[in-house]
Design a protein around this motif. Structure first.
Motif, short mmCIF file in Angstrom:
data_model
loop_
_atom_site.label_atom_id
_atom_site.label_comp_id
_atom_site.label_asym_id
_atom_site.label_seq_id
_atom_site.Cartn_x
_atom_site.Cartn_y
_atom_site.Cartn_z
N THR A 36 1.01 -1.16 0.22
CA THR A 36 0.18 -0.12 -0.02
C THR A 36 0.86 1.14 0.01
O THR A 36 2.14 1.22 0.47
CB THR A 36 -0.91 0.13 1.25
N TYR A 37 0.43 2.40 -0.51
CA TYR A 37 0.99 3.83 -0.62
C TYR A 37 -0.26 4.62 -0.68
O TYR A 37 -1.22 4.35 -0.99
CB TYR A 37 1.64 3.77 -1.58
N THR A 38 0.27 5.82 -0.24
CA THR A 38 -0.81 7.00 -0.40
C THR A 38 -0.47 8.06 -1.45
O THR A 38 0.70 8.55 -1.60
CB THR A 38 -0.71 7.72 1.00
N THR A 56 -6.57 5.72 -1.53
CA THR A 56 -5.56 4.68 -1.49
C THR A 56 -4.89 4.32 -2.52
O THR A 56 -5.49 4.50 -3.72
CB THR A 56 -6.23 3.65 -0.66
N GLY A 57 -3.72 3.59 -2.31
CA GLY A 57 -3.07 3.12 -3.50
C GLY A 57 -2.50 1.94 -3.30
O GLY A 57 -2.05 1.63 -1.97
N LEU A 86 -3.57 15.53 -11.39
CA LEU A 86 -2.51 14.32 -11.34
C LEU A 86 -2.56 13.51 -10.16
O LEU A 86 -2.61 13.94 -9.20
CB LEU A 86 -1.34 15.26 -11.36
N PHE A 87 -2.24 12.30 -10.34
CA PHE A 87 -2.09 11.25 -9.32
C PHE A 87 -0.83 10.80 -9.13
O PHE A 87 -0.19 10.31 -10.01
CB PHE A 87 -3.29 10.05 -9.45
N GLY A 88 -0.10 10.94 -7.89
CA GLY A 88 1.22 10.30 -7.69
C GLY A 88 1.37 8.91 -7.78
O GLY A 88 0.30 8.14 -7.20
N LEU A 89 2.43 8.38 -8.18
CA LEU A 89 2.55 7.12 -8.50
C LEU A 89 3.76 6.61 -7.48
O LEU A 89 4.53 7.31 -7.30
CB LEU A 89 3.19 6.64 -9.88
#
Length: 165
Positions: A36-38, A56-57, A86-89
């Motif tokens: 998981t990451y944010t 959530t990611g 934009l969504f962070g990876l």
């Protein structure tokens, strides 16, 4: 792979422990649970604010290949900012990577199917949907494209890409 492969030396005696580390453990890492990451959620103009929404990611990385998924659910105190989202990876994309596409879905007043787009060397991706119900040309997602977002809207997106390292 979870670690760099071993450099083999001519005449080296191969033990069961070495084989387990170099083959079994590397192979098993391909079947690990996702991490998981944010993700960050930003915009080209004024940034949105999550408020009481959630984002959530999760990702899995095998070698330099990463598959990442994002779920954003807006809340009653979420503000939507202005401009392209934009969504962070989890990892920076390789500089030589061609643009990557992945599926995206917005469930709001209506349901919209689109694509997540990642360019070479990027750390974030944008999402493209039809511009509106009557305009089927692609447009970058914002707080008002393809529809005006409201509490309870869900954005789901997944992308597979080559990482820089």
């Amino acid at each position: 792979m979870t670690f760099a492969p071993r450099l083999w030396i001519v005449g080296e005696v191969v033990s069961a422990a070495i084989m387990n580390q170099e083959i079994r453990d590397q192979f098993n890492s391909m079947f690990d649970a996702w991490t998981t990451y944010t993700p960050t959620w930003t915009a080209s103009g004024t940034n949105p604010s999550l408020g009481n929404g959630t984002i959530t990611g999760r990702y899995i990385k095998i070698g330099r290949t990463c598959t990442a998924s994002i779920l954003l659910t807006t809340g009653s105190t979420t503000t939507y900012g202005t401009g392209t989202y934009l969504f962070g990876l989890p990892f920076t994309a390789a500089a030589a990577v061609v643009s990557c596409l992945g599926p995206a879905r917005l469930s709001g007043t209506d349901t919209w199917l689109g694509h997540m787009l990642l360019g070479s060397g990027s750390v974030s991706a944008n999402i493209t949907f039809n511009a509106s119900a009557t305009n089927t040309r692609g447009a970058n997602m914002s707080g008002t494209v393809p529809e005006t977002l409201a509490a309870g809207a869900q954005i789901r997106a997944t992308i597979t890409y080559q990482t820089a390292s």
